[in-house]
Design a protein around this motif. Structure first.
Motif, PDB file in Angstrom:
ATOM      1  N   PRO A 156       0.831  -1.203   0.000  1.00  0.00           N
ATOM      2  CA  PRO A 156       0.000   0.000   0.000  1.00  0.00           C
ATOM      3  C   PRO A 156       0.865   1.252   0.000  1.00  0.00           C
ATOM      4  O   PRO A 156       2.065   1.195   0.275  1.00  0.00           O
ATOM      5  N   LEU A 157       0.242   2.372  -0.285  1.00  0.00           N
ATOM      6  CA  LEU A 157       0.958   3.643  -0.338  1.00  0.00           C
ATOM      7  C   LEU A 157       1.606   3.964   1.008  1.00  0.00           C
ATOM      8  O   LEU A 157       1.025   3.730   2.051  1.00  0.00           O
ATOM      9  N   ASP A 158       2.804   4.539   0.934  1.00  0.00           N
ATOM     10  CA  ASP A 158       3.486   4.895   2.162  1.00  0.00           C
ATOM     11  C   ASP A 158       3.388   6.393   2.443  1.00  0.00           C
ATOM     12  O   ASP A 158       3.915   6.887   3.415  1.00  0.00           O
TER      13      ASP A 158
ATOM     14  N   ALA B  34       0.664   9.973   2.083  1.00  0.00           N
ATOM     15  CA  ALA B  34      -0.640  10.528   1.721  1.00  0.00           C
ATOM     16  C   ALA B  34      -0.455  11.795   0.904  1.00  0.00           C
ATOM     17  O   ALA B  34      -1.411  12.431   0.499  1.00  0.00           O
ATOM     18  N   LEU B  35       0.820  12.182   0.698  1.00  0.00           N
ATOM     19  CA  LEU B  35       1.107  13.451   0.035  1.00  0.00           C
ATOM     20  C   LEU B  35       1.327  13.251  -1.459  1.00  0.00           C
ATOM     21  O   LEU B  35       1.490  12.128  -1.927  1.00  0.00           O
TER      22      LEU B  35
ATOM     23  N   ARG C  31     -10.767   3.064   6.939  1.00  0.00           N
ATOM     24  CA  ARG C  31     -11.429   2.146   6.005  1.00  0.00           C
ATOM     25  C   ARG C  31     -11.468   0.765   6.623  1.00  0.00           C
ATOM     26  O   ARG C  31     -10.519   0.324   7.259  1.00  0.00           O
TER      27      ARG C  31
ATOM     28  N   GLU D 111      -4.672  -4.940   4.845  1.00  0.00           N
ATOM     29  CA  GLU D 111      -3.315  -4.588   4.420  1.00  0.00           C
ATOM     30  C   GLU D 111      -3.022  -3.098   4.622  1.00  0.00           C
ATOM     31  O   GLU D 111      -1.877  -2.673   4.539  1.00  0.00           O
ATOM     32  N   LEU D 112      -4.063  -2.304   4.885  1.00  0.00           N
ATOM     33  CA  LEU D 112      -3.845  -0.855   5.047  1.00  0.00           C
ATOM     34  C   LEU D 112      -3.812  -0.404   6.504  1.00  0.00           C
ATOM     35  O   LEU D 112      -3.447   0.725   6.799  1.00  0.00           O
TER      36      LEU D 112
ATOM     37  N   ARG E  86      -3.122   0.608  10.164  1.00  0.00           N
ATOM     38  CA  ARG E  86      -2.022   0.990  11.057  1.00  0.00           C
ATOM     39  C   ARG E  86      -2.580   1.040  12.465  1.00  0.00           C
ATOM     40  O   ARG E  86      -3.633   0.478  12.717  1.00  0.00           O
TER      41      ARG E  86
ATOM     42  N   PRO F 217      -1.680   6.684   5.265  1.00  0.00           N
ATOM     43  CA  PRO F 217      -0.259   6.717   5.626  1.00  0.00           C
ATOM     44  C   PRO F 217       0.017   7.724   6.745  1.00  0.00           C
ATOM     45  O   PRO F 217      -0.713   8.704   6.916  1.00  0.00           O
TER      46      PRO F 217
ATOM     47  N   ASP G 170       1.928  10.128   7.232  1.00  0.00           N
ATOM     48  CA  ASP G 170       2.222  11.545   6.999  1.00  0.00           C
ATOM     49  C   ASP G 170       0.984  12.345   6.583  1.00  0.00           C
ATOM     50  O   ASP G 170       1.097  13.447   6.062  1.00  0.00           O
ATOM     51  N   PHE G 171      -0.194  11.774   6.855  1.00  0.00           N
ATOM     52  CA  PHE G 171      -1.414  12.446   6.372  1.00  0.00           C
ATOM     53  C   PHE G 171      -1.593  13.846   6.973  1.00  0.00           C
ATOM     54  O   PHE G 171      -2.216  14.701   6.369  1.00  0.00           O
TER      55      PHE G 171
ATOM     56  N   PHE H  97       0.390  16.192   7.104  1.00  0.00           N
ATOM     57  CA  PHE H  97       1.012  17.198   6.248  1.00  0.00           C
ATOM     58  C   PHE H  97       0.165  17.562   5.036  1.00  0.00           C
ATOM     59  O   PHE H  97       0.505  18.486   4.303  1.00  0.00           O
ATOM     60  N   SER H  98      -0.925  16.823   4.811  1.00  0.00           N
ATOM     61  CA  SER H  98      -1.835  17.205   3.731  1.00  0.00           C
ATOM     62  C   SER H  98      -2.348  18.617   3.990  1.00  0.00           C
ATOM     63  O   SER H  98      -2.548  19.401   3.066  1.00  0.00           O
TER      64      SER H  98
ATOM     65  N   LYS I 180       6.343  11.769   9.289  1.00  0.00           N
ATOM     66  CA  LYS I 180       5.565  10.600   9.717  1.00  0.00           C
ATOM     67  C   LYS I 180       5.510  10.458  11.230  1.00  0.00           C
ATOM     68  O   LYS I 180       5.029   9.446  11.736  1.00  0.00           O
TER      69      LYS I 180
END
Lengths: 286, 261
Positions: free
Chosen positions: A140-142, A144-145, B112, B117-118, B120, B127, B129-130, B132-133, B151
């Motif tokens: 999966p993606l590491d 979100a940016l 979700r 597999e996603l 955490r 991920p 680092d969300f 920082f969006s 992160k």
């Protein structure tokens, strides 16, 4: 043995099997009870010895009895039989048998039209399948940016719907091939041409499935659906390769295995529509 | 096999499989509820394990997972935590543009389900680092954050997306530009050996110095184990922890240290 049961064209084969101590496998025992022979029609004996009800042309459903009748009526060339009975106008793999029946058999092996293309597409399909089962699911993606990432193709619901429906449409197009045998509408392309189109479209569908899943096998219903699709594709690729091999050798064993692979391909197709329907339905239902 | 038989068999398989799946999907019997597991596109997160097969707890037919389904169970906890990213913040037009980065009005954007597999920590499926969006310019406002890894907002133990109560922000902002440690330091360093005056330290003990009552009859192996342990080496004797019994069965208080309140 012959004196007691009369003419038995497969006697030599039975004798050989007894001498070599072969076992009668369950499906052979069944086949013996049903058809009188432990082996599938045509796998060992000459077509002239086949029973009257045995299918010579699987595509058009023409029996040896019907062909014999046509020959008796004077249609004793391969072309005349094709014209009159439609036998050999499908995949064409029975043309050598028609030649034997009309007594025009030569030792030349019929050329399989588009053999090199068929070899390539079958090989690509097998390669893709090997890749799908041997490469672990894409990570999966590491992050979100960033604006867009290729992983969105298998993580983002919109893209998944796109790849899913593409694979669905392509599978539908590939299935049209089976209609070629029954509907005249499709007969303006020759069967070998349809076969190539079928394999190319099948390979494309496989590619879309790989993107759709991100090489993951999924769980439960999704997994059953994917495994069914993979096995279906594998048997399709195998039967494609065997068609090519058939064009290089007259060995009846190849015809036998090609038949088995083909029927496996058809058999695995049966549960596919309902599994797919529920896969799509539940994606929106839940 | 004749064509008709082929088509009929295919139809039969479709009807049988379709019938079973339809039953599993819509029936309300215990058998159907268990059979419904076949539709799971992946296990739920640990927190939802017990309601994994109670599909209707979260899903409404053809409506996905309404936000209400999450709030019904988790709303009270979020309220108590004074959710710093509560919906009302983003209903403010000045912040609404942030929703373009992450639609935080919906729990399922970051949590979700059926995607093992996603997952955490805390059932988060985006991920690390969300943050920082939306907070990419954090170093402008807080120069101390300029070298921090993107992160580590949550994993370093400082921030929690919903519950920031552990951070005393007023104190932090009042002292933000001061050095990490006051000069001279007002508090002793957190190092016991340096705080402990050498003269107060006890000498290491050995087997012969043990003060267990004669009645105890300790096996040599046990005595040796004590002598080489941190207790023996740090001068902690038997009577520092154990109370001896007198012949009459009463507790011997002669060795007792100052009584606890």
């Amino acid at each position: 043995m012959g004196s007691r049961i009369g003419e038995w064209p497969e006697a030599w084969r039975i004798r050989e099997a007894v001498l070599e101590g072969h076992r009668l496998l369950p499906w052979q025992a069944r086949s013996f009870l049903v058809s009188g022979s432990p082996w599938p029609e045509g796998s060992g004996t000459s077509v002239t010895n086949w029973p009257k009800q045995a299918l010579v042309c699987n595509c058009m459903g023409v029996t040896r009895g019907l062909l014999e009748l046509a020959i008796e009526q004077g249609y004793n060339s391969v072309d005349a039989l094709k014209e009159q009975t439609k036998a050999g106008t499908g995949c064409g793999s029975c043309l050598p048998l028609l030649a034997i029946l009309t007594g025009n058999a030569t030792n030349t092996i019929p050329v399989v039209e588009g053999a090199s293309k068929l070899t390539k597409t079958s090989a690509i399909a097998m390669l893709l399948l090997l890749l799908s089962v041997s490469v672990p699911a894409l990570a999966p993606l590491d992050t979100a940016l960033g604006d867009w990432n290729i992983a969105n193709l298998w993580l983002n619901s919109g893209w998944q719907q796109f790849s899913g429906y593409c694979a669905f449409a392509l599978s539908g197009i590939a299935m049209i091939m089976s209609l070629r045998k029954h509907w005249n509408f499709f007969s303006h392309f020759s069967y070998p041409t349809w076969r190539i189109i079928h394999t190319i479209v099948g390979v494309l569908a496989l590619l879309f499935i790989m993107v759709h899943t991100g090489l993951a096998f999924g769980y439960n219903l999704d997994r059953i659906l994917l495994i069914d699709f993979f096995l279906l594709s594998l048997l399709g690729a195998i039967s494609g390769s065997l068609v090519v091999l058939e064009g290089r050798s007259n060995n009846p064993i190849i015809r036998y295995f090609r038949n088995m692979a083909f029927w496996g391909h058809v058999l695995l197709l049966w549960p596919l529509p309902v599994l797919l329907a529920f896969h799509i339905l539940t994606s929106y239902y839940f | 096999m004749p064509n008709k038989t082929l088509w009929l068999t295919a139809l039969l398989i479709t009807l049988l499989v379709g019938g079973y799946l339809t039953y599993a999907l819509v029936a309300d019997t215990p058998i159907a509820m268990n059979a419904r597991a076949v539709f799971l596109p992946g296990n739920t997160t640990r927190g939802h394990y017990q309601i994994e097969l109670a599909c209707s707890a979260c899903h409404k037919p053809f409506q996905g997972t309404p936000q209400k389904a999450c709030v019904n169970c988790h709303g009270a906890a979020l309220k108590q935590a004074e959710d710093v990213h509560a919906n009302h913040k983003f209903n403010d037009p000045r912040n609404a543009a942030m929703l373009l980065h992450i639609n935080v009005l919906q729990c399922v954007t970051c949590h979700r389900e059926h995607k093992p597999e996603l997952v955490r920590g805390m059932g988060v499926t985006v991920p690390d680092d969300f943050c920082f969006s939306c907070h990419a310019d954090i170093a402008k406002e807080r120069p101390s954050h300029k070298d921090f890894d993107q992160k580590t907002c949550a994993s370093a133990g400082c921030h929690n997306y919903h519950d920031e109560k552990a951070l005393y922000e007023d104190f932090l902002s009042a002292h933000l530009h001061e050095p990490d440690i006051k000069q001279p330091a007002l508090l002793a360093q957190h190092n016991l050996s340096e705080q402990h005056i050498a003269a107060d330290r006890k000498n290491p003990l050995n087997e012969s110095l043990q003060d267990a009552p004669a009645l105890a009859q300790l096996p040599p192996a046990q005595l040796n184990a004590w002598a080489v342990s941190a207790h023996g080496q740090g001068g902690i004797n038997c009577s520092d922890c154990h109370q001896a019994k007198l012949a009459g069965g009463q507790t011997d208080r002669s060795l007792e240290k100052s009584a606890r309140p």
